[in-house]
Design a protein around this motif. Structure first.
Motif, PDB file in Angstrom:
ATOM      1  N   SER A 110       0.812  -1.223   0.062  1.00  0.00           N
ATOM      2  CA  SER A 110      -0.009   0.036   0.043  1.00  0.00           C
ATOM      3  C   SER A 110       0.729   1.425   0.079  1.00  0.00           C
ATOM      4  N   ARG A 111       0.275   2.226  -0.264  1.00  0.00           N
ATOM      5  CA  ARG A 111       1.042   3.703  -0.219  1.00  0.00           C
ATOM      6  C   ARG A 111       1.277   4.036   1.025  1.00  0.00           C
ATOM      7  N   GLY A 112       0.164   3.616   1.994  1.00  0.00           N
ATOM      8  CA  GLY A 112       0.261   4.206   3.538  1.00  0.00           C
ATOM      9  C   GLY A 112      -0.155   5.833   3.569  1.00  0.00           C
ATOM     10  N   TYR A 113      -1.056   6.112   2.909  1.00  0.00           N
ATOM     11  CA  TYR A 113      -1.565   7.303   2.836  1.00  0.00           C
ATOM     12  C   TYR A 113      -1.633   8.029   4.290  1.00  0.00           C
ATOM     13  N   LYS A 114      -0.938   9.400   4.324  1.00  0.00           N
ATOM     14  CA  LYS A 114      -0.842  10.183   5.578  1.00  0.00           C
ATOM     15  C   LYS A 114      -0.092   9.442   6.807  1.00  0.00           C
ATOM     16  N   ARG A 115       0.776   8.440   6.358  1.00  0.00           N
ATOM     17  CA  ARG A 115       1.675   7.881   7.523  1.00  0.00           C
ATOM     18  C   ARG A 115       2.847   8.838   7.673  1.00  0.00           C
ATOM     19  N   ILE A 116       3.476   8.773   8.874  1.00  0.00           N
ATOM     20  CA  ILE A 116       4.478   9.817   9.234  1.00  0.00           C
ATOM     21  C   ILE A 116       5.822   9.176   8.602  1.00  0.00           C
ATOM     22  N   SER A 117       5.865   7.763   8.464  1.00  0.00           N
ATOM     23  CA  SER A 117       7.073   7.314   7.928  1.00  0.00           C
ATOM     24  C   SER A 117       7.590   7.526   6.625  1.00  0.00           C
ATOM     25  N   LYS A 118       8.637   7.418   6.131  1.00  0.00           N
ATOM     26  CA  LYS A 118       9.153   7.590   4.568  1.00  0.00           C
ATOM     27  C   LYS A 118       9.729   6.381   4.055  1.00  0.00           C
ATOM     28  N   GLY A 119       9.875   6.132   2.817  1.00  0.00           N
ATOM     29  CA  GLY A 119      10.273   4.997   2.048  1.00  0.00           C
ATOM     30  C   GLY A 119       9.423   3.741   2.539  1.00  0.00           C
ATOM     31  N   PHE A 120      10.207   2.639   2.330  1.00  0.00           N
ATOM     32  CA  PHE A 120       9.636   1.220   2.410  1.00  0.00           C
ATOM     33  C   PHE A 120       9.421   0.963   3.918  1.00  0.00           C
ATOM     34  N   VAL A 121       8.533   0.497   4.320  1.00  0.00           N
ATOM     35  CA  VAL A 121       8.207   0.002   5.757  1.00  0.00           C
ATOM     36  C   VAL A 121       7.574  -1.234   5.799  1.00  0.00           C
ATOM     37  N   LEU A 122       8.134  -2.327   6.172  1.00  0.00           N
ATOM     38  CA  LEU A 122       7.370  -3.669   6.391  1.00  0.00           C
ATOM     39  C   LEU A 122       6.847  -3.883   7.837  1.00  0.00           C
ATOM     40  N   ALA A 123       5.516  -4.160   7.832  1.00  0.00           N
ATOM     41  CA  ALA A 123       4.834  -4.224   9.114  1.00  0.00           C
ATOM     42  C   ALA A 123       5.379  -5.280  10.020  1.00  0.00           C
ATOM     43  N   ASN A 124       5.723  -4.828  11.374  1.00  0.00           N
ATOM     44  CA  ASN A 124       6.101  -5.966  12.245  1.00  0.00           C
ATOM     45  C   ASN A 124       5.349  -5.914  13.657  1.00  0.00           C
ATOM     46  N   THR A 125       5.610  -6.526  14.534  1.00  0.00           N
ATOM     47  CA  THR A 125       4.830  -6.438  15.801  1.00  0.00           C
ATOM     48  C   THR A 125       4.773  -5.082  16.458  1.00  0.00           C
ATOM     49  N   THR A 178       3.086   0.832  14.257  1.00  0.00           N
ATOM     50  CA  THR A 178       2.038   1.634  14.461  1.00  0.00           C
ATOM     51  C   THR A 178       1.207   2.233  13.543  1.00  0.00           C
ATOM     52  N   VAL A 179       0.144   2.640  13.847  1.00  0.00           N
ATOM     53  CA  VAL A 179      -0.797   3.398  12.710  1.00  0.00           C
ATOM     54  C   VAL A 179      -0.302   4.338  12.204  1.00  0.00           C
ATOM     55  N   GLU A 180       0.582   5.270  13.037  1.00  0.00           N
ATOM     56  CA  GLU A 180       1.160   6.334  12.412  1.00  0.00           C
ATOM     57  C   GLU A 180       2.452   6.054  11.484  1.00  0.00           C
ATOM     58  N   GLU A 181       2.976   4.988  11.440  1.00  0.00           N
ATOM     59  CA  GLU A 181       3.998   4.376  10.501  1.00  0.00           C
ATOM     60  C   GLU A 181       3.337   3.773   9.168  1.00  0.00           C
ATOM     61  N   LEU A 182       2.144   3.006   9.346  1.00  0.00           N
ATOM     62  CA  LEU A 182       1.825   2.537   8.167  1.00  0.00           C
ATOM     63  C   LEU A 182       0.571   3.397   7.514  1.00  0.00           C
ATOM     64  N   GLY A 183      -0.152   4.098   8.311  1.00  0.00           N
ATOM     65  CA  GLY A 183      -1.345   4.771   7.772  1.00  0.00           C
ATOM     66  C   GLY A 183      -2.614   3.736   8.213  1.00  0.00           C
ATOM     67  N   ASP A 184      -3.583   4.281   8.316  1.00  0.00           N
ATOM     68  CA  ASP A 184      -4.792   3.801   8.920  1.00  0.00           C
ATOM     69  C   ASP A 184      -5.167   2.394   8.332  1.00  0.00           C
ATOM     70  N   GLU A 185      -5.448   2.508   7.062  1.00  0.00           N
ATOM     71  CA  GLU A 185      -5.940   1.421   6.374  1.00  0.00           C
ATOM     72  C   GLU A 185      -5.135   0.169   6.408  1.00  0.00           C
ATOM     73  N   TYR A 235     -11.158   3.488  14.374  1.00  0.00           N
ATOM     74  CA  TYR A 235     -10.962   2.714  15.507  1.00  0.00           C
ATOM     75  C   TYR A 235      -9.361   2.572  15.757  1.00  0.00           C
ATOM     76  N   VAL A 236      -8.793   2.125  14.664  1.00  0.00           N
ATOM     77  CA  VAL A 236      -7.387   1.787  14.748  1.00  0.00           C
ATOM     78  C   VAL A 236      -6.584   3.050  15.217  1.00  0.00           C
ATOM     79  N   ARG A 237      -7.186   4.370  14.514  1.00  0.00           N
ATOM     80  CA  ARG A 237      -6.450   5.500  15.046  1.00  0.00           C
ATOM     81  C   ARG A 237      -6.849   6.084  16.369  1.00  0.00           C
ATOM     82  N   LEU A 238      -7.707   5.730  17.015  1.00  0.00           N
ATOM     83  CA  LEU A 238      -8.649   6.082  18.480  1.00  0.00           C
ATOM     84  C   LEU A 238      -8.287   5.052  19.388  1.00  0.00           C
ATOM     85  N   LYS A 239      -7.986   3.926  19.139  1.00  0.00           N
ATOM     86  CA  LYS A 239      -8.123   2.685  20.140  1.00  0.00           C
ATOM     87  C   LYS A 239      -7.090   2.972  21.518  1.00  0.00           C
ATOM     88  N   HIS A 240      -5.792   3.610  21.344  1.00  0.00           N
ATOM     89  CA  HIS A 240      -5.112   3.770  22.369  1.00  0.00           C
ATOM     90  C   HIS A 240      -5.237   5.144  23.172  1.00  0.00           C
TER      91      HIS A 240
END
Length: 335
Positions: free
Chosen positions: A74-89, A92-99, A296-301
């Protein structure tokens, strides 16, 4: 707002010209579309706004995940990270984007990555993950990659044939590009959409001979979920409910809640909205918050007493079998 968008009509003509020239340069080979060895399946649209891409990606995962090693890019719209990011445990929602984070939260067994450079993202996934198939989220207009199979979505209430280019309308790509889709799904339909109206819509969309037009609606879960419990909608009848939405088109959700006679106050925010400290403080004064899964994924914490209603695509007629069979056939041809 509509008057303002009409005033911007000259700019939409300029935008349309840029879109036409760009697609022309791809068509004649001045710009190149790269094909990768890993089968790629694209989910997207030609307009801005909510057509249900994320639940459609989740449907594709459900079809393919048992038999194939699936990766999502995915593009990861509105994420704060840059470049390629592979999700891990620790993602965060900020790194990946909400969707993307929503998908990762539900399907952590798959590989999910975000990268605005789709070519780079696919190359890294092929090298490091070696998936059997890569699902490209919201990538129909990204012609630098030539997808093997494309699912194009258009909303029942805002068909692309009735739309115009940004900023006057919501089209971000030309209607002519629909010819590249293998399957067109008209989403967010009424559940009782008649065969006659389905045929009328097909006639308006004018699909190519090799294209299938399917119809889906949003199916809401009977259970409302939180981080601590699952409850029925009856739970909210005696509560003071605040509905919070930060999605492109909350209308179907509002219509569903109206149909189940739920009383609520509605706080509406823009799509992909990240909430400020003041907004979070306000929400934390509310007795109970009901929201969408994406919000929910943006607000749950940060919010207590927070609940969401899961949704998924349900198909009218035998649309589910048609799309599943088409995906299976594509994978067998490319294995």
């Amino acid at each position: 707002m509509q008057l303002f968008r009409k005033i911007l009509y000259p700019f939409s003509l300029l935008y349309a010209l840029v879109v036409y020239v760009r697609n022309f340069l791809f068509d004649v080979g001045v710009f190149t579309s790269k094909t990768f060895k890993t089968p790629t399946i694209c989910v997207g649209n030609i307009s801005v706004g909510g057509t249900g891409k994320t639940p459609m990606v989740e449907f594709l995962i459900s079809v393919l995940n048992n038999e194939y090693k699936v990766a999502i890019l995915s593009r990861g719209y509105k994420r704060i990270s840059k470049g390629f990011v592979l999700a891990n445990t620790n993602s965060t929602v900020e790194e990946l984007g909400d969707e993307p984070y929503q998908i990762w939260s539900k399907y952590s067994e798959i590989s999910l990555a975000v990268d605005t450079d789709r070519r780079n993202g696919i190359s890294i996934l092929e090298k490091e993950i070696t998936p059997d198939v890569i699902l490209l989220d919201d990538a129909f207009q990204h012609r630098k990659v030539k997808s093997g199979f494309s699912v194009l979505l258009t909303s029942y209430s805002e068909l692309y044939v009735d739309d115009w280019y940004l900023p006057t309308g919501n089209l971000r790509d030309s209607r002519r590009e629909v010819k590249r889709a293998n399957v067109i799904v008209v989403t967010k339909c009424p559940q009782d959409l008649s065969v006659q109206e389905q045929e009328s819509i097909k006639n308006r969309l004018k699909p190519k001979e090799n294209q299938r037009v399917l119809f889906s609606y949003l199916e809401y879960s009977a259970e409302v979920m939180s981080s601590e419990e699952n409850v029925s909608l009856d739970f909210f009848n005696t509560k003071k409910v605040t509905l919070v939405t930060g999605i492109a088109n909350p209308k179907p959700f509002l219509e569903y809640l109206k149909g189940v006679n739920l009383n609520y106050e509605h706080l509406a925010f823009k799509d992909h909205h990240f909430f400020s400290d003041d907004e979070l403080a306000l929400l934390n004064t509310k007795e109970l918050i009901l929201t969408t899964e994406k919000d929910y994924v943006r607000l749950k914490h940060t919010i207590s007493n927070l609940y969401y209603i899961p949704i998924k695509h349900a198909f009218i007629g035998n649309g589910k079998e048609i799309l599943s069979d088409a995906l299976t056939a594509f994978m067998k041809q490319n294995s």
